[in-house]
Write an enzyme that holds these catalytic residues in place. Structure first.
Site, PDB file in Angstrom:
ATOM      1  N   ARG A  29     -10.108 -15.394  -4.781  1.00  0.00           N
ATOM      2  CA  ARG A  29      -9.813 -16.801  -5.075  1.00  0.00           C
ATOM      3  C   ARG A  29      -8.639 -17.304  -4.237  1.00  0.00           C
ATOM      4  O   ARG A  29      -8.689 -18.401  -3.670  1.00  0.00           O
ATOM      5  CB  ARG A  29      -9.514 -16.975  -6.556  1.00  0.00           C
ATOM      6  N   ARG A 102       1.222   2.446   1.479  1.00  0.00           N
ATOM      7  CA  ARG A 102       0.282   3.296   0.743  1.00  0.00           C
ATOM      8  C   ARG A 102       0.531   4.782   0.978  1.00  0.00           C
ATOM      9  O   ARG A 102       0.055   5.611   0.209  1.00  0.00           O
ATOM     10  CB  ARG A 102      -1.150   2.953   1.147  1.00  0.00           C
TER      11      ARG A 102
END
Length: 148
Positions: A29, A102
């Site tokens: 979105r 990460r």
């Protein structure tokens, strides 16, 4: 003995997977990336890949968690499970921020996962030898090392 701790860690893992999936929906979105497209701005791509990577490892984690918990030690396995889930959350947040974010959590999770796999292997072998060969590998090892 009921595997309550293993069940609790499994539920936490399912909730974590749901959280990761929701983050992809929010990112779609925010960055206007409509399904079925899986690419967009780098910010979206990182969130999407973080979720996908976590999902790819989830079956390995659950299998190792339960095998280790049933055949080796439920408490130790559950503790490792919580550590793994914490590491995966750090991995997700780190990857969403930057590709380098990460790495440390990824290495941490790998160590925890290999610990669970090792405990699973030891537990299954110990059970196999005890049930089918009537040999207690732990007792044999302890005797060989002079603990008995």
């Amino acid at each position: 003995m009921e595997p309550v701790f293993l069940g609790a860690v499994t539920i936490l893992g399912l909730l974590e997977q749901a959280y990761f999936s929701l983050q992809v929906i929010y990112a779609r979105r925010k960055y206007s990336v409509s399904p079925p497209s899986i690419t967009g701005p780098p910010e979206f791509n990182r969130v999407y890949r973080a979720q996908a990577n976590c999902s790819e490892y989830f079956p390995l984690f659950i299998t190792a968690l339960w095998t280790s918990g049933v055949f080796f030690n439920e408490g130790l396995s559950s503790m490792c499970g919580v550590l793994y889930l914490y590491g995966r959350l750090q991995y997700f947040w780190g990857y969403a921020s930057s590709p380098q974010g990460r790495l440390d959590p990824l290495y941490f999770c790998a160590k925890v996962l290999w610990t669970l796999i090792g405990c699973s292997t030891i537990g299954v072998f110990q059970s196999f030898f005890k049930i089918y060969l009537h040999m207690d590998l732990l007792q044999i090892t302890a005797t060989a090392l002079g603990f008995y």
